[in-house]
Every structure is written in structure tokens, then in C-alpha cells.
Enzyme design. Sequence first.
Site, PDB file in Angstrom:
ATOM      1  N   ASP A  83       0.837  -1.204   0.000  1.00 33.77           N
ATOM      2  CA  ASP A  83       0.000   0.000   0.000  1.00 33.77           C
ATOM      3  C   ASP A  83       0.869   1.250   0.000  1.00 33.77           C
ATOM      4  O   ASP A  83       0.780   2.112   0.881  1.00 33.77           O
ATOM      5  CB  ASP A  83      -0.995   0.005   1.168  1.00 33.77           C
ATOM      6  CG  ASP A  83      -2.249  -0.811   0.851  1.00 33.77           C
ATOM      7  OD1 ASP A  83      -2.211  -1.598  -0.124  1.00 33.77           O
ATOM      8  OD2 ASP A  83      -3.254  -0.663   1.564  1.00 33.77           O
ATOM      9  N   HIS A 131      -3.617  -2.350  -2.598  1.00 34.66           N
ATOM     10  CA  HIS A 131      -3.687  -1.173  -3.472  1.00 34.66           C
ATOM     11  C   HIS A 131      -2.685  -1.241  -4.618  1.00 34.66           C
ATOM     12  O   HIS A 131      -2.747  -0.381  -5.511  1.00 34.66           O
ATOM     13  CB  HIS A 131      -3.487   0.114  -2.663  1.00 34.66           C
ATOM     14  CG  HIS A 131      -4.733   0.580  -1.990  1.00 34.66           C
ATOM     15  ND1 HIS A 131      -5.543   1.573  -2.505  1.00 34.66           N
ATOM     16  CD2 HIS A 131      -5.338   0.164  -0.855  1.00 34.66           C
ATOM     17  CE1 HIS A 131      -6.578   1.752  -1.708  1.00 34.66           C
ATOM     18  NE2 HIS A 131      -6.475   0.913  -0.690  1.00 34.66           N
ATOM     19  N   HIS A 152      -2.437  -2.944   6.632  1.00 36.02           N
ATOM     20  CA  HIS A 152      -3.777  -3.004   6.022  1.00 36.02           C
ATOM     21  C   HIS A 152      -4.878  -2.274   6.776  1.00 36.02           C
ATOM     22  O   HIS A 152      -5.860  -1.867   6.165  1.00 36.02           O
ATOM     23  CB  HIS A 152      -4.162  -4.475   5.823  1.00 36.02           C
ATOM     24  CG  HIS A 152      -5.335  -4.722   4.927  1.00 36.02           C
ATOM     25  ND1 HIS A 152      -5.540  -4.036   3.745  1.00 36.02           N
ATOM     26  CD2 HIS A 152      -6.370  -5.603   5.028  1.00 36.02           C
ATOM     27  CE1 HIS A 152      -6.634  -4.499   3.155  1.00 36.02           C
ATOM     28  NE2 HIS A 152      -7.161  -5.438   3.918  1.00 36.02           N
TER      29      HIS A 152
END
Length: 348
Positions: A81, A114, A237
Site C-alpha cells: 500500500d 492497493h 492493512h
Amino acid sequence: MTDLDLDWQLEELENGRLIPESNVVELCQRVRDILIEESNIQWISSPVTICGDIHGQLHDLLELFRIGGSCPGTKYLFLGDFVDRGFYSVETFLLLLTLKCKYPKEMTLIRGNHESRQITQVYGFYDECVRKYGSANVWRYCCEIFDYLSLGALVDGKVFCVHGGLSPSISSIDQIRLLDRKQEVPHEGAMCDLLWSDPEDISGWGLSPRGAGFLFGADVSEVFNRANDLSFIARAHQLVMEGYKIHFSDKDKQYPKFTNEEDSELDSDSASPVDDSPAPGDIITIPEKDKGSVVTVWSAPNYCYRCGNVASILQLDENQTQSFKIFGTASQERSGIPTKRPIADYFL
């Protein structure tokens, strides 16, 4: 390939300046050649510093390096991410790729949910690439790199590191090594679960409100850890206001905090209540008896520039001792937040 001036690239990106598209092409080619040789599960030796979500908050990433130490002096593992939501996803990801290119053994990058074509077209990275480079080419180069990122890491064979969590399809780390990771993140299945799942105070498995991955309980993590001879699982996360969270621990307590500043002596009559919430500068070491089977590390302070949370990095030594170093957002002068600019819809 032509020679890349990696030091120049680092300086440009650290100062929020874009590098030419031709440099991006070559950088991605070089990093791809490094990643293609890496396993689905990268082996890492301690000591290592583990970092959670960054989400395009470039100046907070620079603050992370300031408090954690520069690479290669500090060995880093980032849990994915890197992009979306923040204003500087392009510079953030290219900075990390440049460090990976210069220090491939000291900088490990694994995939988050992502790092996906579908997700980045919704949450900002695609639009940012088009706005800053005039086309979607840079986005496409970066998406190819996403496909080659490892799915997890193993520190000293004892700490399993992953972006999201566990999968009902996976009972051993060896099974993860057999997955075909060089693809877009699937909508379901083991690879999806590793990037999307979350620990929860339930028994067994549960449906995730995210619409992808699963919720898993203490019993699931304990069985997985025992079967794979693990000390614990480190993941990211989920936003944690305190910067970190110990899951499934027998003890629910505050841990001793140590700051870089000497504590003031207060006599009992004048002492005022102390806020035990983690604050920037705190170093929180988890006693062995109080470790949980899962820990969450969150490394984006004041997430989306409005959540007000602190962040942390997890420093592991040779004994898998967990020390969380707490940090806040970069100072206003260095934060790089654009002024007089409306917040895009995807922040809301």
C-alpha cells in the site's frame, strides 16, 4: 540500458520533484529484473525494520526514514500500500523503487491490496500519474512492477510478514511459494486473501465487510503459527489510531514507553494524570509473555491528512523482540500538503 544516476533521482524525488518518464521506464525495467528473481516469500534476516501502509504520504515517508535510519544502514521491509489517497503516490513509489534498485538486499517491498490496476483507478494513483505525466504510461509501468512484488516475507524463518492476513486456502507457507503472483490481484482465492484479510475477535473464519478476503480469529492464527513454527504474524492493512496493535494477546495492558527525552521528576502531590496513548518519540517494547499471535503496523500518520492518528515502525532484533517506534506527521513546513486545494472525492 543507460546508466541511471540513482543519487540524483533520490534527491529529486525526496524534494517532491518528478523524474523524466525515460528514467521511470529504465528504473522499472531494472527493478523488474531484481523482483523476478525474488520468491513469493522473501527470506530476510534480522535486524529489520517493518513498515506498514504509506499511501502516497511522501513527506511522512521521509519522516519515517529520519526516525528509523537511512538505508542501507537500516534494513527495511515495507508491507505494501505504497500508493493511493495521498498527494504524492508517484514520488513515493518511485522513491521506494529507486532505493530498491540501489540497495536490493536492504530494501524489501511486498504487495498490498492497493498495488492493483483496478484499485488504483478508483483511489487516486491512476489520476495522479495522468495529471503529472500527461498520460497513463507511468501508471502502466508501475502496474507491471506491482505484478512482480513478493506476496510476503519471512524474518529468520520465525516471523511471517504479509499485507493483509491469512487465507482458508493456505495452511502452510510452502503453499504460498507455489502461487502464480505475476498477475493482477484476483477477486478471490489465496492471493486475494493474503492482501485483503483482517484479524478479528471471532472464532474461525468470517466474511469480510470489505467484500474481499476474510476475517480470521485467534484460533486460526495460532494453528497457522504452530504449523509453520512461527513466533507471530506481522501485517498492515488497517488504520490503527495508536500506530500499532497487538492482536490475540492474553494480556490487555499498556506497555512501558521510552522516549528520547528524559522524563521529568514529579512528586506524588503535584503529579497530574498521564495520557498513556502512544506519542511521537515513544519506543514501546512488548514483553515476551504479552506478545500476540498477530501484530498490525500502520505507518501513515494523520492518514489522508485528517485522521489524527500517530504511526509506527516495528523494529525486530535477532530475538524477534518487538519494539514499536512511534512517529507523527512531518512538520507543517515539510509536510508538502498542497494549499487551497479541494480534497478529491476519493478521500471522503
